[in-house]
Enzyme design. Structure first.
Site, mmCIF file in Angstrom:
data_model
loop_
_atom_site.group_PDB
_atom_site.id
_atom_site.type_symbol
_atom_site.label_atom_id
_atom_site.label_comp_id
_atom_site.label_asym_id
_atom_site.label_seq_id
_atom_site.Cartn_x
_atom_site.Cartn_y
_atom_site.Cartn_z
ATOM 1 N N CYS A 115 0.814 -1.225 0.000
ATOM 2 C CA CYS A 115 0.000 0.000 0.000
ATOM 3 C C CYS A 115 0.851 1.280 0.000
ATOM 4 O O CYS A 115 0.343 2.358 -0.298
ATOM 5 C CB CYS A 115 -0.951 0.007 1.187
ATOM 6 S SG CYS A 115 -2.109 -1.369 1.147
ATOM 7 N N HIS A 245 -3.208 7.347 2.040
ATOM 8 C CA HIS A 245 -3.583 6.015 1.546
ATOM 9 C C HIS A 245 -5.008 5.725 2.017
ATOM 10 O O HIS A 245 -5.372 6.015 3.149
ATOM 11 C CB HIS A 245 -2.613 4.971 2.092
ATOM 12 C CG HIS A 245 -3.080 3.570 1.872
ATOM 13 N ND1 HIS A 245 -3.500 3.127 0.636
ATOM 14 C CD2 HIS A 245 -3.221 2.528 2.719
ATOM 15 C CE1 HIS A 245 -3.872 1.860 0.733
ATOM 16 N NE2 HIS A 245 -3.722 1.480 1.988
ATOM 17 N N ASN A 275 -10.021 -0.151 -0.541
ATOM 18 C CA ASN A 275 -8.557 -0.072 -0.477
ATOM 19 C C ASN A 275 -7.981 -0.676 -1.758
ATOM 20 O O ASN A 275 -8.076 -1.876 -1.973
ATOM 21 C CB ASN A 275 -8.074 -0.840 0.756
ATOM 22 C CG ASN A 275 -6.565 -0.762 0.952
ATOM 23 O OD1 ASN A 275 -5.836 -0.326 0.062
ATOM 24 N ND2 ASN A 275 -6.109 -1.198 2.109
HETATM 25 N N1 ACO Z 1 -18.486 -8.398 8.632
HETATM 26 C C1 ACO Z 1 -19.033 -8.596 9.840
HETATM 27 N N2 ACO Z 1 -18.322 -8.851 10.932
HETATM 28 C C2 ACO Z 1 -16.990 -8.915 10.799
HETATM 29 C C3 ACO Z 1 -16.347 -8.717 9.575
HETATM 30 C C4 ACO Z 1 -17.145 -8.456 8.462
HETATM 31 N N3 ACO Z 1 -16.654 -8.260 7.236
HETATM 32 N N4 ACO Z 1 -15.025 -8.828 9.753
HETATM 33 C C5 ACO Z 1 -14.825 -9.086 11.057
HETATM 34 N N5 ACO Z 1 -16.020 -9.143 11.692
HETATM 35 C C6 ACO Z 1 -16.290 -9.390 13.112
HETATM 36 C C7 ACO Z 1 -15.161 -10.131 13.789
HETATM 37 O O1 ACO Z 1 -15.290 -11.520 13.589
HETATM 38 C C8 ACO Z 1 -15.355 -9.733 15.222
HETATM 39 O O2 ACO Z 1 -16.392 -10.523 15.755
HETATM 40 P P1 ACO Z 1 -16.303 -11.052 17.289
HETATM 41 O O3 ACO Z 1 -16.272 -9.797 18.102
HETATM 42 O O4 ACO Z 1 -17.548 -11.835 17.402
HETATM 43 O O5 ACO Z 1 -15.041 -11.820 17.351
HETATM 44 C C9 ACO Z 1 -15.887 -8.310 15.129
HETATM 45 O O6 ACO Z 1 -16.350 -8.143 13.788
HETATM 46 C C10 ACO Z 1 -14.826 -7.259 15.399
HETATM 47 O O7 ACO Z 1 -13.670 -7.604 14.655
HETATM 48 P P2 ACO Z 1 -12.364 -6.774 14.748
HETATM 49 O O8 ACO Z 1 -11.326 -7.384 13.884
HETATM 50 O O9 ACO Z 1 -12.063 -6.524 16.201
HETATM 51 O O10 ACO Z 1 -12.891 -5.428 14.087
HETATM 52 P P3 ACO Z 1 -12.152 -4.043 13.996
HETATM 53 O O11 ACO Z 1 -12.940 -3.010 14.652
HETATM 54 O O12 ACO Z 1 -10.693 -4.164 14.335
HETATM 55 O O13 ACO Z 1 -12.258 -3.749 12.439
HETATM 56 C C11 ACO Z 1 -10.923 -3.864 10.459
HETATM 57 C C12 ACO Z 1 -11.680 -4.647 11.516
HETATM 58 C C13 ACO Z 1 -11.904 -3.001 9.702
HETATM 59 C C14 ACO Z 1 -10.252 -4.845 9.516
HETATM 60 C C15 ACO Z 1 -9.872 -2.981 11.151
HETATM 61 O O14 ACO Z 1 -9.100 -3.722 12.026
HETATM 62 C C16 ACO Z 1 -8.983 -2.299 10.167
HETATM 63 O O15 ACO Z 1 -9.394 -1.476 9.393
HETATM 64 N N6 ACO Z 1 -7.688 -2.577 10.218
HETATM 65 C C17 ACO Z 1 -6.750 -1.981 9.307
HETATM 66 C C18 ACO Z 1 -6.550 -2.954 8.247
HETATM 67 C C19 ACO Z 1 -6.324 -2.383 6.909
HETATM 68 O O16 ACO Z 1 -6.826 -1.354 6.519
HETATM 69 N N7 ACO Z 1 -5.554 -3.111 6.156
HETATM 70 C C20 ACO Z 1 -5.324 -2.793 4.803
HETATM 71 C C21 ACO Z 1 -3.939 -3.027 4.350
HETATM 72 S S1 ACO Z 1 -2.780 -2.118 5.286
HETATM 73 C C22 ACO Z 1 -3.213 -0.639 5.053
HETATM 74 O O17 ACO Z 1 -3.691 -0.356 3.999
HETATM 75 C C23 ACO Z 1 -2.994 0.316 6.123
#
Ligand code: ACO
Length: 318
Positions: A115, A245, A275
């Site tokens: 990214c 980004h 993304n």
């Molecule tokens: N739909 C519904 N529920 C979901 C989904 C989905 N697509 N994905 C995860 N969940 C659930 C999980 O299973 C979890 O359930 P549980 O509480 O019963 O275990 C709950 O949602 C919360 O999951 P978390 O992973 O704690 O959610 P979080 O608030 O951290 O959000 C996310 C997840 C959006 C991926 C976040 O961590 C994020 O944006 N991280 C950055 C990742 C990123 O952008 N990566 C891209 C590449 S690197 C970059 O570009 C910077």
């Protein structure tokens, strides 16, 4: 002193746009539009058609950027293509783009920094230009990231999209001060110890520890933005536009807030593009330049963070 000035920009998105609901339905994902929008800000993403390759997207974006710069491929000395989703393991996808554009001189190569790829590619091209080894460079970010998805993994499959963006940069005389037009400073970092937090597995599917990636993204982006401000001497209020980004609206908001920039001065396209990895910054740039928000003479700050981890920033007087 020589500066690299952005002479034109362009972008390309595959024709098919899938809303969250359409994606969930098509790929049978256990998720909801409400969850995706609340956690990420994403509403839809574009998905490349069958047979449509990263080089095809990159070629379209490059043509648009050349036309915007009012240059032809004959003027271009080098092509740097940032991608994580190359057409093939070898040769470089940039070679295909070079051929597609009818360029039979100069050189072309890929950069892999996920990214952060566009900021890396721009930095490399800027250095070639400032050393006098190229006069005009085509810098492209292009991805078919949807091909790296395990559609059964809801923690990644809803986050990414396909697309391409490109800029043409060219050598211009500057005074070596912040009043110069062009790229004023660039800053790159990586930390390979975090390799496993975001990687592809043996079946070439993305695996991510979302919470850890989020945490590192906020810290690394804040520090590299501070570094860019310190290096240039600009105060946050002197930054006209932050073009971050586009991974997640919450990360974008966090960086904007830390800088004290009102949301109107932060370019966000994550809702419509999701993304697109290395393509996200040039896509956002092209959007905001072509709709008239980013104007000549303004200060634009780019910041990016991706797998590796890699991260970086660039300060440009447009
Ligand atoms: N739909 C519904 N529920 C979901 C989904 C989905 N697509 N994905 C995860 N969940 C659930 C999980 O299973 C979890 O359930 P549980 O509480 O019963 O275990 C709950 O949602 C919360 O999951 P978390 O992973 O704690 O959610 P979080 O608030 O951290 O959000 C996310 C997840 C959006 C991926 C976040 O961590 C994020 O944006 N991280 C950055 C990742 C990123 O952008 N990566 C891209 C590449 S690197 C970059 O570009 C910077």
């Amino acid at each position: 002193m020589i500066r690299s000035v952005v002479l034109g920009c362009g972008s390309y998105l595959p024709a098919q746009a899938l809303t969250n609901d359409a994606l969930i339905e098509a790929r049978k994902i256990d998720s909801s539009d409400e969850w995706i929008q609340r956690r990420t800000g994403i509403k839809q993403r574009h998905i490349a058609a069958e047979g449509e390759k990263t080089s095809d997207l990159a070629t379209q974006a490059a043509r648009a950027a050349l036309s915007d710069a009012k240059l032809t491929i004959v003027d271009i000395d080098m092509i740097v293509l940032a991608t994580t989703s190359p057409d093939d393991a070898l040769p470089a996808t940039a070679a295909k783009v070079q051929a597609n554009l009818g360029m039979d001189h100069g050189f072309a190569f890929d950069v892999q920094a996920v990214c952060s790829g566009f900021v890396y590619a721009l930095t490399i091209a800027d250095n070639f230009i400032r050393l006098g080894q190229a006069r005009h460079a085509l810098v492209i970010g292009a991805e078919t990231f949807s091909r790296l998805m395990d559609w059964n993994d809801r923690t990644t499959s809803v986050l990414f999209g396909d697309g391409a963006g490109a800029v043409v940069i060219g050598a211009r005389e500057g005074q070596g001060t912040n009043d110069d037009q062009g790229i004023l400073s660039t800053h790159l970092h990586s930390d390979g110890r975090q390799y496993d937090l975001l990687h592809t597995d043996e079946s070439r599917c993305v695996r991510m520890n979302g919470k850890e990636v989020f945490r590192h993204a906020v810290i690394n982006l804040a520090s590299v933005v501070d570094e860019a401000l310190e290096a240039t001497g600009f105060k946050p209020e002197e930054i006209d536009w932050l073009v971050p980004h586009q991974a997640n609206q919450r990360i974008i908001d966090g960086t904007g807030k830390k800088l004290g920039l009102p949301a109107e001065r932060v370019i966000s396209t994550v809702a419509l593009h999701a993304n697109t990895s290395a393509a996200s910054i040039p896509l956002a740039l092209a959007t905001a330049v072509l709709d008239g928000r980013i104007k000549r003479g303004q200060i634009v700050l780019l910041d990016a963070m991706g797998a590796g981890f890699t991260w970086g920033a660039a300060v440009i007087r447009w």
